[in-house]
Design a protein around this motif. Structure first.
Motif, mmCIF file in Angstrom:
data_model
loop_
_atom_site.group_PDB
_atom_site.id
_atom_site.type_symbol
_atom_site.label_atom_id
_atom_site.label_comp_id
_atom_site.label_asym_id
_atom_site.label_seq_id
_atom_site.Cartn_x
_atom_site.Cartn_y
_atom_site.Cartn_z
ATOM 1 N N SER A 148 0.612 -1.416 -0.099
ATOM 2 C CA SER A 148 -0.007 0.018 0.046
ATOM 3 C C SER A 148 0.712 1.052 -0.011
ATOM 4 C CB SER A 148 -0.780 -0.002 1.208
ATOM 5 O OG SER A 148 -0.276 0.121 2.613
ATOM 6 N N GLY A 149 2.238 1.080 0.403
ATOM 7 C CA GLY A 149 2.862 2.204 0.493
ATOM 8 C C GLY A 149 3.310 2.613 -0.906
ATOM 9 N N VAL A 150 3.177 2.150 -2.045
ATOM 10 C CA VAL A 150 3.708 2.113 -3.462
ATOM 11 C C VAL A 150 2.844 3.283 -3.785
ATOM 12 C CG1 VAL A 150 3.943 1.325 -5.817
ATOM 13 C CG2 VAL A 150 5.045 0.026 -3.638
ATOM 14 N N PRO A 151 1.388 2.929 -3.909
ATOM 15 C CA PRO A 151 0.455 4.082 -4.650
ATOM 16 C C PRO A 151 0.322 5.310 -3.846
ATOM 17 C CG PRO A 151 -0.895 2.207 -3.782
ATOM 18 C CD PRO A 151 0.658 1.882 -3.734
ATOM 19 N N PHE A 152 0.615 5.234 -2.583
ATOM 20 C CA PHE A 152 0.494 6.520 -1.506
ATOM 21 C C PHE A 152 1.702 7.240 -1.424
ATOM 22 C CE2 PHE A 152 -3.139 3.785 0.343
ATOM 23 C CZ PHE A 152 -4.118 4.934 0.151
ATOM 24 N N GLY A 153 2.931 6.764 -1.995
ATOM 25 C CA GLY A 153 4.173 7.016 -2.181
ATOM 26 C C GLY A 153 4.142 7.983 -3.543
ATOM 27 N N ALA A 154 3.318 7.275 -4.557
ATOM 28 C CA ALA A 154 3.018 8.266 -5.814
ATOM 29 C C ALA A 154 2.255 9.293 -5.737
ATOM 30 C CB ALA A 154 2.739 7.061 -6.776
ATOM 31 N N VAL A 155 1.262 9.147 -4.766
ATOM 32 C CA VAL A 155 0.534 10.262 -4.518
ATOM 33 C C VAL A 155 1.156 11.299 -3.788
ATOM 34 C CG1 VAL A 155 -1.446 10.933 -3.354
ATOM 35 C CG2 VAL A 155 -1.493 8.844 -4.725
ATOM 36 N N ALA A 156 1.902 10.874 -2.771
ATOM 37 C CA ALA A 156 2.625 11.797 -1.998
ATOM 38 C C ALA A 156 3.767 12.615 -2.816
ATOM 39 C CB ALA A 156 3.375 11.078 -1.061
ATOM 40 N N GLU A 157 4.362 12.124 -3.725
ATOM 41 C CA GLU A 157 5.296 12.576 -4.704
ATOM 42 C C GLU A 157 4.758 13.625 -5.546
ATOM 43 O OE1 GLU A 157 9.150 13.314 -6.282
ATOM 44 O OE2 GLU A 157 8.602 11.781 -4.543
ATOM 45 N N ARG A 158 3.432 13.505 -6.004
ATOM 46 C CA ARG A 158 2.736 14.518 -6.731
ATOM 47 C C ARG A 158 2.092 15.590 -5.837
ATOM 48 N NH1 ARG A 158 2.169 13.801 -12.234
ATOM 49 N NH2 ARG A 158 2.759 11.474 -12.854
ATOM 50 N N ILE A 159 1.401 15.412 -4.704
ATOM 51 C CA ILE A 159 0.623 16.222 -4.121
ATOM 52 C C ILE A 159 1.207 16.649 -2.788
ATOM 53 C CG2 ILE A 159 -1.406 16.086 -5.640
ATOM 54 C CD1 ILE A 159 -2.594 14.454 -3.329
ATOM 55 N N GLY A 160 2.199 15.909 -2.172
ATOM 56 C CA GLY A 160 2.510 15.984 -0.918
ATOM 57 C C GLY A 160 2.328 14.686 -0.019
ATOM 58 N N THR A 161 3.152 14.538 0.984
ATOM 59 C CA THR A 161 2.967 13.492 1.834
ATOM 60 C C THR A 161 1.688 13.547 2.987
ATOM 61 O OG1 THR A 161 5.581 13.079 1.819
ATOM 62 C CG2 THR A 161 4.010 11.945 3.402
ATOM 63 N N ALA A 162 1.724 14.808 3.327
ATOM 64 C CA ALA A 162 0.469 15.320 4.377
ATOM 65 C C ALA A 162 -0.843 14.815 3.274
ATOM 66 C CB ALA A 162 0.477 16.572 4.980
ATOM 67 N N ALA A 163 -0.865 15.274 2.146
ATOM 68 C CA ALA A 163 -2.129 15.338 1.376
ATOM 69 C C ALA A 163 -2.433 13.588 1.266
ATOM 70 C CB ALA A 163 -2.107 15.903 0.146
ATOM 71 N N SER A 164 -1.112 12.886 0.911
ATOM 72 C CA SER A 164 -1.512 11.440 0.789
ATOM 73 C C SER A 164 -1.749 10.671 2.139
ATOM 74 C CB SER A 164 -0.155 10.836 0.165
ATOM 75 O OG SER A 164 0.003 9.418 0.018
ATOM 76 N N LEU A 165 -1.621 11.159 3.044
ATOM 77 C CA LEU A 165 -1.809 10.520 4.407
ATOM 78 C C LEU A 165 -3.403 10.789 4.775
ATOM 79 C CD1 LEU A 165 1.212 11.168 6.488
ATOM 80 C CD2 LEU A 165 0.377 8.995 5.972
ATOM 81 N N GLN A 166 -3.726 12.008 4.212
ATOM 82 C CA GLN A 166 -5.065 12.386 4.444
ATOM 83 C C GLN A 166 -6.032 11.641 3.578
ATOM 84 O OE1 GLN A 166 -6.012 16.595 4.648
ATOM 85 N NE2 GLN A 166 -4.028 16.933 5.215
ATOM 86 N N ILE A 167 -5.605 11.367 2.444
ATOM 87 C CA ILE A 167 -6.334 10.379 1.388
ATOM 88 C C ILE A 167 -6.508 9.226 2.149
ATOM 89 C CG2 ILE A 167 -6.168 9.316 -0.806
ATOM 90 C CD1 ILE A 167 -5.182 11.992 -1.668
ATOM 91 N N ALA A 168 -5.330 8.546 2.365
ATOM 92 C CA ALA A 168 -5.281 7.115 3.039
ATOM 93 C C ALA A 168 -6.303 7.218 4.383
ATOM 94 C CB ALA A 168 -3.959 6.628 3.638
ATOM 95 N N GLY A 169 -6.389 8.133 5.037
ATOM 96 C CA GLY A 169 -7.423 8.234 6.105
ATOM 97 C C GLY A 169 -8.792 8.326 5.847
ATOM 98 N N LEU A 170 -8.989 9.112 4.795
ATOM 99 C CA LEU A 170 -10.375 8.945 4.303
ATOM 100 C C LEU A 170 -10.784 7.885 3.708
ATOM 101 C CD1 LEU A 170 -10.128 12.819 2.479
ATOM 102 C CD2 LEU A 170 -11.606 12.095 4.478
ATOM 103 N N LEU A 171 -9.929 7.103 2.777
ATOM 104 C CA LEU A 171 -10.123 6.053 2.152
ATOM 105 C C LEU A 171 -10.688 4.649 3.236
ATOM 106 C CD1 LEU A 171 -7.893 5.833 -0.911
ATOM 107 C CD2 LEU A 171 -10.307 6.160 -1.013
#
Length: 190
Positions: A148-171
């Protein structure tokens, strides 16, 4: 008939073991990047953040172990999963050690309680001859966590780690709520 009920409950528990593995644990892979971006810390600061998470996990498992009888464990498990997602969202928004420590403590606590209770219930609802297989399925969810770190890492690379973590929490919150609404009998697991 009773074995069919147990099989349905066990199926729900297996599904619920994979939801947090996919959406609840990406923070483990993203924590170093988040710590550098949000708090500008080095390895020592990251170690302190990991201590907060570890203490939360320890306290969570001790609390769960001290509870002698809990009713409606299925409902408790779903609520715990939802709160875990909420705590991830709050953690992602932290901008200081003062707020990051309690947030990571809660993330660790809720994650440990969820995983311990889910594994316990999976073993309880499995027939004796199937317990080994059920435990291996539960452990498979641990193996999926790094993926699960792979897609969220790719998202973090694009929009930032905090935003990626928030998306993970929302999902995590979203999939938990969908599970809660589509599988109402799960709430009544004793």
């Amino acid at each position: 008939a009773a074995s069919d009920v147990y099989k349905r409950q066990l199926f729900g528990l297996v599904i619920m073991s994979f939801v947090p593995a996919l959406f609840g644990f990406p923070y483990l892979a993203l924590l170093p990047a988040w710590a550098r971006e949000a708090l500008n810390v080095e390895a020592d600061g990251l170690g302190l953040l990991m201590v907060a998470m570890g203490l939360g996990s320890l306290v969570g498992t001790l609390i769960l172990a001290s509870v002698s009888h809990m009713k409606r464990r299925g409902l408790f498990l779903v609520i715990n999963s939802f709160l875990w997602g909420v705590s991830l969202i709050f953690f992602a928004r932290c901008l200081s050690f003062t707020t990051a420590f309690p947030s990571l403590f809660m993330v660790g606590l809720l994650g440990a309680v969820f995983m311990s209770l889910n594994m316990t219930l999976m073993q309880f609802y499995a027939s004796p001859e199937m317990r080994g297989r059920v435990v291996s399925m539960g452990l498979m969810s641990f193996g999926i966590m790094p993926l699960s770190g792979v897609p969220f890492g790719a998202v973090a690379e694009r929009i930032g780690t905090a935003a990626s973590l928030q998306i993970a929490g929302l999902l995590l919150c979203l999939f938990t709520a969908v599970f809660f609404l589509t599988y109402p009998k799960f709430r009544n697991i004793a």
